[in-house]
Enzyme design. Structure first.
Site, PDB file in Angstrom:
ATOM      1  N   GLU A  88      -1.966  -3.116  -7.968  1.00 38.23           N
ATOM      2  CA  GLU A  88      -3.140  -3.269  -7.119  1.00 38.23           C
ATOM      3  C   GLU A  88      -3.544  -1.888  -6.638  1.00 38.23           C
ATOM      4  OE1 GLU A  88      -3.602  -2.875  -3.580  1.00 38.23           O
ATOM      5  OE2 GLU A  88      -1.627  -1.989  -3.308  1.00 38.23           O
ATOM      6  N   SER A 111       0.848  -1.195   0.000  1.00 33.63           N
ATOM      7  CA  SER A 111       0.000   0.000   0.000  1.00 33.63           C
ATOM      8  C   SER A 111       0.886   1.249   0.000  1.00 33.63           C
ATOM      9  CB  SER A 111      -0.960  -0.034   1.197  1.00 33.63           C
ATOM     10  OG  SER A 111      -1.965   0.952   1.072  1.00 33.63           O
ATOM     11  N   HIS A 139      -5.168  -5.303  -1.379  1.00 32.20           N
ATOM     12  CA  HIS A 139      -5.971  -5.010  -0.196  1.00 32.20           C
ATOM     13  C   HIS A 139      -7.113  -5.997   0.008  1.00 32.20           C
ATOM     14  CE1 HIS A 139      -3.812  -1.210  -0.663  1.00 32.20           C
ATOM     15  NE2 HIS A 139      -4.185  -0.894   0.552  1.00 32.20           N
TER      16      HIS A 139
END
Length: 300
Positions: free
Chosen positions: A199, A107, A269
């Site tokens: 992602e 992330s 996630h």
């Protein structure tokens, strides 16, 4: 090559981005201790400065010490959110380059992993302590396997959007918004001949398209060895629909290329977030029946 962990090694959990309570990482600490590791929790975990895990100075000091200390054999970021890029240019990586160690996160931590890749070193894109309670056994187990030097091969079910083929190259990527964010900075890197993985979470579809346009205009999609398309979670749309879903957006921007593309790869996630070694050479095989990702060299 980064040394594998051994039972008895000390690792550090720190927070370079959003604030997090120490209680939230307690389950992960228990798991890591069961692996035989000694866990040291940095002062940034539990600290608060607005939305951040302490002010920039505290988070920088915690990261710098964890990277520098020879007794710390791995650094695991507690969570993502936002904040790592605020301190990244102040980090001195000289000792880390002399004695590299595993750095783990995803992330917002994508920016740190990209910077490490720009230094020619490996890192791990994988589940973080805050998410251990919701993570799958496969996600947590894959992190352990890589940390301790065990070889891993991932097999993925077929997807209608896949483009078959085989490609070999260094694996690199992460959160699309952060890859866009580091473009043009000292943390940027070349994608030429590499397997890129993507992602993201909680983004508007038009913004996914805008970031893919940017990657294309910057040449980041031109000469890949392969592409892994991971979880794109909690996507949002405007009142006037964009007209395409995430996979359709990515397929449009990669249609002119011939390298293999694997959709639905378990990274990002979601609970099933398999650990990936950024910077390690791997082979991606995308077939009609299944796809696989295997590292070309031993982890050890």
């Amino acid at each position: 090559m980064i040394p594998s962990l051994r039972p008895g090694d000390k690792i550090a959990i720190i927070a370079t981005a959003r604030k997090i309570d120490r209680e939230a990482i307690a389950p992960a600490v228990e798991v890591l201790q069961r692996w035989g590791l000694e866990v040291e929790v940095g002062p940034s975990v539990g600290a608060a400065h607005g939305m951040f895990a302490g002010d920039d100075a505290l988070r920088l000091q915690d990261l710098q010490q964890a990277l520098d200390r020879p007794d710390i054999k791995a650094v695991i970021c507690a969570r993502g959110g936002y904040g790592t890029t605020r301190i990244l240019d102040q980090v001195d990586f000289s000792r880390f380059q002399e004695q590299p160690k595993w750095v783990v996160g995803f992330s917002d931590i994508t920016s740190l992993l990209c910077h490490i890749h720009s230094l020619g070193l490996e890192s791990i894109h994988g589940i973080m302590p805050m998410l251990f309670p919701s993570g799958t056994e496969e996600a947590i187990g894959s992190l352990r396997s890589i940390l301790f030097g065990e070889d891993v091969t991932y097999e993925v079910a077929p997807h209608a959007f896949n483009r078959t083929g085989t490609g070999t190259g260094q694996l690199i990527g992460g959160n699309l918004a952060l890859l866009h964010n580091v473009s043009g900075t000292r943390s940027d890197f070349s994608t030429r001949g590499k397997i890129l993985f993507l992602e993201d979470v909680d983004e508007y579809l038009y913004n996914i398209d805008r970031m893919m346009v940017h990657l294309s205009r910057a040449g980041k999609l031109d000469d890949l060895a392969g592409l892994l398309v991971g979880h794109f979670s909690d996507m949002k749309d405007n009142a006037d629909p964009f007209g395409k879903n995430v996979y359709e957006i990515i397929a449009e921007h990669t249609a002119k290329y011939t390298y293999p593309v694997c959709y639905g790869f378990p990274t990002g996630h979601e609970p099933d977030n398999l650990a990936l070694v950024c910077g390690r050479e791997a082979t991606l095989q995308v077939g009609a029946a299944e796809s696989s990702l295997k590292y070309s060299k031993s982890i050890t």
